[in-house]
Motif scaffolding. Structure first.
Motif, PDB file in Angstrom:
ATOM      1  N   THR A  32       0.831  -1.194   0.000  1.00 29.57           N
ATOM      2  CA  THR A  32       0.000   0.000   0.000  1.00 29.57           C
ATOM      3  C   THR A  32       0.871   1.252   0.000  1.00 29.57           C
ATOM      4  N   GLY A  33       0.348   2.287  -0.597  1.00 31.43           N
ATOM      5  CA  GLY A  33       1.020   3.580  -0.610  1.00 31.43           C
ATOM      6  C   GLY A  33       0.503   4.490   0.486  1.00 31.43           C
ATOM      7  N   SER A  34      -0.372   3.967   1.334  1.00 36.97           N
ATOM      8  CA  SER A  34      -0.987   4.771   2.390  1.00 36.97           C
ATOM      9  C   SER A  34      -0.631   4.205   3.757  1.00 36.97           C
ATOM     10  N   GLU A  35       0.023   5.007   4.572  1.00 38.22           N
ATOM     11  CA  GLU A  35       0.353   4.590   5.928  1.00 38.22           C
ATOM     12  C   GLU A  35      -0.919   4.349   6.741  1.00 38.22           C
ATOM     13  N   ALA A  36      -1.918   5.202   6.558  1.00 35.87           N
ATOM     14  CA  ALA A  36      -3.173   5.054   7.298  1.00 35.87           C
ATOM     15  C   ALA A  36      -3.863   3.745   6.930  1.00 35.87           C
ATOM     16  N   LEU A  37      -3.878   3.412   5.648  1.00 36.93           N
ATOM     17  CA  LEU A  37      -4.495   2.160   5.212  1.00 36.93           C
ATOM     18  C   LEU A  37      -3.726   0.954   5.751  1.00 36.93           C
ATOM     19  N   ALA A  38      -2.419   1.027   5.766  1.00 33.77           N
ATOM     20  CA  ALA A  38      -1.613  -0.072   6.321  1.00 33.77           C
ATOM     21  C   ALA A  38      -1.982  -0.305   7.783  1.00 33.77           C
ATOM     22  N   GLU A  39      -2.136   0.769   8.538  1.00 32.90           N
ATOM     23  CA  GLU A  39      -2.502   0.622   9.953  1.00 32.90           C
ATOM     24  C   GLU A  39      -3.903   0.030  10.102  1.00 32.90           C
ATOM     25  N   ILE A  40      -4.843   0.481   9.295  1.00 36.81           N
ATOM     26  CA  ILE A  40      -6.205  -0.075   9.343  1.00 36.81           C
ATOM     27  C   ILE A  40      -6.175  -1.568   9.035  1.00 36.81           C
ATOM     28  N   MET A  41      -5.433  -1.955   7.998  1.00 38.59           N
ATOM     29  CA  MET A  41      -5.332  -3.368   7.630  1.00 38.59           C
ATOM     30  C   MET A  41      -4.715  -4.175   8.763  1.00 38.59           C
ATOM     31  N   LEU A  42      -3.688  -3.616   9.404  1.00 36.57           N
ATOM     32  CA  LEU A  42      -3.029  -4.307  10.506  1.00 36.57           C
ATOM     33  C   LEU A  42      -3.991  -4.479  11.682  1.00 36.57           C
ATOM     34  N   ARG A  43      -4.781  -3.454  11.969  1.00 36.39           N
ATOM     35  CA  ARG A  43      -5.749  -3.529  13.069  1.00 36.39           C
ATOM     36  C   ARG A  43      -6.834  -4.573  12.779  1.00 36.39           C
ATOM     37  N   ARG A  44      -7.278  -4.644  11.541  1.00 43.58           N
ATOM     38  CA  ARG A  44      -8.390  -5.546  11.198  1.00 43.58           C
ATOM     39  C   ARG A  44      -7.974  -6.999  11.005  1.00 43.58           C
ATOM     40  N   THR A  45      -6.842  -7.214  10.345  1.00 45.39           N
ATOM     41  CA  THR A  45      -6.481  -8.588   9.991  1.00 45.39           C
ATOM     42  C   THR A  45      -5.196  -9.081  10.646  1.00 45.39           C
ATOM     43  N   GLY A  46      -4.444  -8.180  11.279  1.00 48.69           N
ATOM     44  CA  GLY A  46      -3.168  -8.572  11.853  1.00 48.69           C
ATOM     45  C   GLY A  46      -2.112  -8.671  10.770  1.00 48.69           C
ATOM     46  N   GLY A  47      -0.909  -8.975  11.189  1.00 46.57           N
ATOM     47  CA  GLY A  47       0.192  -9.099  10.243  1.00 46.57           C
ATOM     48  C   GLY A  47       1.365  -8.227  10.634  1.00 46.57           C
ATOM     49  N   THR A  48       2.076  -7.758   9.616  1.00 49.52           N
ATOM     50  CA  THR A  48       3.309  -7.011   9.828  1.00 49.52           C
ATOM     51  C   THR A  48       3.403  -5.891   8.807  1.00 49.52           C
ATOM     52  N   CYS A  49       3.864  -4.719   9.243  1.00 45.67           N
ATOM     53  CA  CYS A  49       4.098  -3.612   8.314  1.00 45.67           C
ATOM     54  C   CYS A  49       5.073  -2.615   8.930  1.00 45.67           C
ATOM     55  N   TYR A  50       5.509  -1.673   8.106  1.00 47.25           N
ATOM     56  CA  TYR A  50       6.347  -0.579   8.581  1.00 47.25           C
ATOM     57  C   TYR A  50       5.473   0.615   8.935  1.00 47.25           C
ATOM     58  N   MET A  51       5.819   1.264  10.057  1.00 54.66           N
ATOM     59  CA  MET A  51       5.138   2.478  10.510  1.00 54.66           C
ATOM     60  C   MET A  51       6.190   3.505  10.906  1.00 54.66           C
TER      61      MET A  51
END
Length: 135
Positions: free
Chosen positions: A59-78
């Motif tokens: 994703t190109g959106s930090e906000a979307l990455a956080e939403i996805m992480l909150r909903r489905t779990g996983g790993t991302c950069y913040m």
């Protein structure tokens, strides 16, 4: 672009956060969200984390990455400040062994106007705001 003058403002740090993996070697490419936030981050990520360059989500959106992480779990950069907040709110943690990614932040000003008092005042205000964030 020669008509634009750039000034360094700060360097934003991005850290890897996960709801599942405590170590980089445990990160699952199927639940990893690759950061496409900026060209610099994409390039740095590809160089430092080739094993995660091919994954199901990006994703190109930090906000979307956080939403996805909150909903489905996983790993991302913040961004590091967002990661501290996130790990304090949810059962999650900073991933050990994951490199910190750096994103330079600059101001861009028309070169012919960069010495105007109002422009200089605005740039000083930005620098003061950044310094207050680092405290």
């Amino acid at each position: 672009m020669p008509e634009i003058a750039y000034e360094h403002l700060m360097v934003e740090e991005y850290v890897m956060v996960s709801t599942a993996a405590r170590n980089l070697s445990d990160v699952d490419p199927d639940t990893y969200i690759r950061p496409g936030y900026t060209v610099v981050l994409e390039k740095t990520h590809a160089e430092m984390l080739a094993q995660l360059a091919i994954c199901r989500l990006s994703t190109g959106s930090e906000a979307l990455a956080e939403i996805m992480l909150r909903r489905t779990g996983g790993t991302c950069y913040m961004r590091s400040d967002d990661a501290r907040r996130f790990t304090g709110e949810l059962p999650s943690f900073l991933v050990e062994g994951a490199p910190t990614l750096h994103q330079p932040v600059h101001t861009a000003i028309l070169a012919r106007r960069k010495h105007e008092p109002i422009i200089r005042k605005g740039i000083r205000a930005l620098h003061l705001a950044v310094m207050s964030l680092e405290v």
